[in-house]
Enzyme design. Structure first.
Site, PDB file in Angstrom:
ATOM      1  N   LYS A   1      -8.208 -16.883  43.796  1.00 46.63           N
ATOM      2  CA  LYS A   1      -9.019 -16.583  42.630  1.00 46.63           C
ATOM      3  C   LYS A   1      -9.514 -15.311  42.982  1.00 46.63           C
ATOM      4  O   LYS A   1      -9.155 -14.695  43.549  1.00 46.63           O
ATOM      5  CB  LYS A   1     -10.346 -17.386  43.293  1.00 46.63           C
ATOM      6  CG  LYS A   1      -9.804 -19.115  43.062  1.00 46.63           C
ATOM      7  CD  LYS A   1      -8.768 -19.512  42.367  1.00 46.63           C
ATOM      8  CE  LYS A   1      -9.004 -20.923  42.692  1.00 46.63           C
ATOM      9  NZ  LYS A   1      -7.834 -21.595  42.151  1.00 46.63           N
TER      10      LYS A   1
HETATM   11  C1  LIG Z   1      -7.978 -23.691  42.241  1.00 44.34           C
HETATM   12  C2  LIG Z   1      -8.694 -25.064  41.673  1.00 44.34           C
HETATM   13  C3  LIG Z   1      -9.301 -25.949  41.811  1.00 44.34           C
HETATM   14  C4  LIG Z   1      -9.166 -26.587  43.931  1.00 44.34           C
HETATM   15  O1  LIG Z   1      -9.856 -25.136  44.410  1.00 44.34           O
HETATM   16  P1  LIG Z   1     -10.580 -25.000  45.899  1.00 44.34           P
HETATM   17  O2  LIG Z   1     -11.586 -24.664  46.050  1.00 44.34           O
HETATM   18  O3  LIG Z   1      -8.962 -24.538  46.266  1.00 44.34           O
HETATM   19  O4  LIG Z   1     -10.711 -26.862  45.852  1.00 44.34           O
HETATM   20  C5  LIG Z   1      -9.584 -27.181  41.004  1.00 44.34           C
HETATM   21  N1  LIG Z   1      -9.510 -25.987  39.354  1.00 44.34           N
HETATM   22  C6  LIG Z   1      -8.598 -25.070  39.284  1.00 44.34           C
HETATM   23  C7  LIG Z   1      -8.836 -25.541  37.416  1.00 44.34           C
HETATM   24  C8  LIG Z   1      -8.408 -24.235  39.683  1.00 44.34           C
HETATM   25  O5  LIG Z   1      -7.630 -23.692  39.998  1.00 44.34           O
END
Ligand SMILES: *Cc1c(COP(=O)(O)O)cnc(C)c1O
Length: 385
Positions: free
Chosen positions: A184
């Site tokens: 992210k």
């Molecule tokens: C990355 C992601 C998640 C999960 O995030 P984590 O912090 O790894 O649990 C959930 N939803 C979407 C759309 C994502 O891209």
């Protein structure tokens, strides 16, 4: 063959993160404490939310957000199939049933129409995803949910730094959940944040993430008097640590620069690829701004090379690209789950790919990547021996 030299994504750290972690270690308090509180306050201010509650991941945060809103067995929650699998898993974690809706072909997000197509009398909530940072049309979805009496929760895992009608994602009053996974825009290794304007919800989320405890360990530690905590309900250990929050605070300070750089690189890709009419490139919707967490291109009918083959051609050129967003309903974990027609989801999942985009990527590398894509579009690629 040597390993790809350009990754699809790389976090941006400096000496400040190292110093911040060293300071936490020296303080002797490494679990949830003052740094988590400071990170929450800074995050809430940045997105314009009244409350921010740090958690161990976005997945854990989605689970808590649904549980705190009373979603559970017997409830159907509409989710996009075109998403990371955690979106649907969080619904399963609270015992509810995810119902897959199709998406808009351009924004790749849920719309009121795609949600309406799968609504049933058991539907109680909609979990909308701002896919790869692209804001969904929140007003349209909120209007539909309001009319039907449905809860609307935002999976904003990728959307920190994106905005909808001039307001940052997370600042629209309802519950939104962010991720700090390294894929992210900012990262704490693992981690997540829930934002809400509802003080009752905030208190409940705070309690649920730390075993249902009436008072936090940090508050007990800070008190001069002995404090006996109570366990008010069965909760979880979904806490973020002060080590992670210290990194998060520094990363949050980099957010504007990160988003600005990504928007610049995205524009460079757009300029280079604009001559190819067999490729659709992402851009801002008319109602908001994306952070370009991902740069997802869609290969049209005139593209001379198949999607998976293009990934191979890029890899041979030392460029690590990825398939586009997955379709959850096609995974073995959801094979027997059932779903209606999802033609746009399946098309996008088959015909899109994610090109590298990250802070340290330079313009000449963007140009080189675009050239490999253009050659593949014309069937001119050479696969290195
Ligand atoms: C990355 C992601 C998640 C999960 O995030 P984590 O912090 O790894 O649990 C959930 N939803 C979407 C759309 C994502 O891209």
């Amino acid at each position: 063959m040597s390993a790809p030299s350009t990754p699809v994504m790389r976090p941006w750290f400096g000496d400040e993160e190292t110093a911040a972690v060293a300071e936490v270690l020296a303080s002797g308090w490494v679990a949830q404490g003052p740094r988590v509180a400071a990170f929450e306050a800074a995050f809430a201010e940045r997105v314009g939310a009244r409350h921010a509650i740090a958690v161990s991941s976005c997945t854990a945060g989605l689970h808590l957000a649904l549980e705190a809103a009373g979603i559970g067995p017997g409830d159907e929650v509409v989710v996009p199939s075109l998403s990371f699998i955690a979106t649907a898993n969080a619904v399963r974690h609270v015992g509810a049933r995810p119902v897959f809706a199709d998406v808009d072909p351009v924004s790749q997000n849920l719309t009121a129409a795609t949600v309406a197509a799968v609504w049933t009398p058991s539907t109680t909530a909609v979990l909308v995803v701002h896919q790869a940072g692209m804001p969904a049309d929140l007003d349209q979805l909120a209007e539909y949910c309001g009319r039907r009496g449905l809860l609307l929760v935002e999976d904003a895992a990728c959307a920190l730094g994106s905005s909808y009608r001039e307001t940052p994602i997370g600042g629209h009053g309802r519950t939104a959940v962010f991720s700090f996974h390294p894929r992210k825009v900012i990262t704490t290794g693992e981690g997540g944040m829930i934002t809400t304007d509802d003080p009752v919800m905030a208190t409940r989320l705070d309690r649920l993430r730390q075993h249902g405890m009436s008072v936090s360990a940090a508050a007990r530690h800070a008190s001069a008097q002995p404090v006996i905590e109570q366990y008010l309900e069965v909760g979880y250990n979904f806490r973020l640590s002060d080590l992670q929050a210290a990194v998060g605070l520094v990363q949050l300070g980099r957010l504007d620069a990160i988003v600005e750089r990504r928007r610049h690189l995205a524009q460079r890709y757009r300029d280079r690829l604009t001559a190819l009419d067999c490729v659709a490139v992402p851009g801002d919707p008319d109602y908001g701004r994306t952070n370009f967490q991902g740069f997802i291109v869609e290969l049209g009918p005139g593209f001379a090379t198949g999607r998976n083959e293009v990934l191979g051609v890029l890899a041979a050129a030392g460029i690590s690209a990825r398939r586009g967003i997955m379709a959850i309903h096609r995974e073995p974990a959801y094979r027997d789950h059932g779903h209606g027609p999802l033609p746009v989801t399946e098309h996008l999942s088959d015909q899109t790919l994610i090109l590298p985009i990250f802070h340290q990527l330079d313009e000449t590398e963007v140009d080189r990547i675009a050239e490999v894509v253009i050659n593949a579009a014309h069937g001119r690629q050479r696969i290195a021996a």
